[in-house]
Design an enzyme around this catalytic site. Structure first.
Site, PDB file in Angstrom:
ATOM      1  CG  ASN A  42     -50.931  51.445 -61.259  1.00 27.63           C
ATOM      2  OD1 ASN A  42     -51.890  52.170 -61.040  1.00 27.63           O
ATOM      3  ND2 ASN A  42     -50.944  50.550 -62.227  1.00 27.63           N
ATOM      4  CD  GLU A  44     -48.283  51.235 -66.213  1.00 25.24           C
ATOM      5  OE1 GLU A  44     -48.411  51.681 -67.372  1.00 25.24           O
ATOM      6  OE2 GLU A  44     -48.829  50.189 -65.804  1.00 25.24           O
ATOM      7  CB  CYS A  53     -47.315  48.246 -57.142  1.00 22.51           C
ATOM      8  SG  CYS A  53     -46.750  46.961 -58.264  1.00 22.51           S
ATOM      9  CD  GLU A  55     -50.533  46.853 -54.307  1.00 21.07           C
ATOM     10  OE1 GLU A  55     -50.105  47.651 -55.185  1.00 21.07           O
ATOM     11  OE2 GLU A  55     -50.983  45.736 -54.585  1.00 21.07           O
ATOM     12  CB  CYS A  85     -47.332  42.135 -57.574  1.00 22.61           C
ATOM     13  SG  CYS A  85     -46.175  43.361 -56.929  1.00 22.61           S
ATOM     14  CB  CYS A  88     -47.008  44.893 -53.369  1.00 19.89           C
ATOM     15  SG  CYS A  88     -46.687  46.203 -54.575  1.00 19.89           S
TER      16      CYS A  88
HETATM   17  N1  THU Z   1     -49.819  46.809 -60.139  1.00 20.99           N
HETATM   18  C1  THU Z   1     -50.056  47.415 -58.928  1.00 20.99           C
HETATM   19  O1  THU Z   1     -50.111  48.648 -58.840  1.00 20.99           O
HETATM   20  N2  THU Z   1     -50.207  46.630 -57.835  1.00 20.99           N
HETATM   21  C2  THU Z   1     -50.153  45.260 -57.854  1.00 20.99           C
HETATM   22  O2  THU Z   1     -50.069  44.639 -56.815  1.00 20.99           O
HETATM   23  C3  THU Z   1     -50.235  44.576 -59.146  1.00 20.99           C
HETATM   24  C4  THU Z   1     -49.705  45.370 -60.291  1.00 20.99           C
HETATM   25  C5  THU Z   1     -49.629  47.640 -61.328  1.00 20.99           C
HETATM   26  C6  THU Z   1     -48.231  47.661 -61.874  1.00 20.99           C
HETATM   27  C7  THU Z   1     -48.481  48.041 -63.315  1.00 20.99           C
HETATM   28  O3  THU Z   1     -48.531  49.451 -63.410  1.00 20.99           O
HETATM   29  C8  THU Z   1     -49.852  47.480 -63.640  1.00 20.99           C
HETATM   30  O4  THU Z   1     -50.447  47.188 -62.377  1.00 20.99           O
HETATM   31  C9  THU Z   1     -49.842  46.227 -64.470  1.00 20.99           C
HETATM   32  O5  THU Z   1     -49.012  45.273 -63.932  1.00 20.99           O
END
Ligand code: THU
Length: 129
Positions: A42, A44, A53, A55, A85, A88
């Protein structure tokens, strides 16, 4: 499919996560039908919504290299079990209902689902035919 190898790559990708805002790190490893593995973490952003994310990072890397057929994706994150999530799930769905989603704590502790199990009655590309 070497699940331990795939999970190992996801665990390694998680180390690259850029998460100055949430501190919540996620890694993913995507296995293609051609036998390649694309990883993602991920990433940000200070304005929050551009965050991508793990994925979708892995999927974007694979698709941008010409890959569209996937067997499995392994996911590992800082939650007890880090499930993909909703966004994704929909993006994985784009490439098939049968893709195996491996949610892993470690190389030895993981759970396995099909995308369809995680996202029943989904809307997919065929619906536009
Ligand atoms: N996140 C992912 O990378 N994948 C997911 O399926 C769930 C959430 C990340 C997004 C964000 O940077 C952090 O987790 C908190 O939500």
């Amino acid at each position: 499919m070497d699940k331990k190898l795939l999970i190992g790559k996801a665990l390694k990708a998680k180390e690259k996560a850029y998460t100055p805002y949430s501190g919540f790190n996620v890694g993913a490893a995507l296995l293609t039908k051609t036998g390649k593995i694309y990883t993602g973490c991920n990433v940000e952003c200070v304005s929050y919504t551009p965050t991508i994310c793990a994925e979708r990072t892995a999927i974007a890397k694979a698709v941008s290299e010409g890959e569209r057929s996937f067997i499995a994706i392994a996911i590992t994150g800082d939650a007890d079990w880090t499930f993909p999530c909703g966004v994704c799930r929909q993006v994985i769905r784009e490439f098939g209902k049968d893709i195996i989603v491996i949610v892993a704590k470690s190389e030895d502790e993981y759970r396995e689902y099909t995308l369809e199990e995680l996202m029943p009655h989904s809307f997919g590309p065929e619906d536009l035919d």
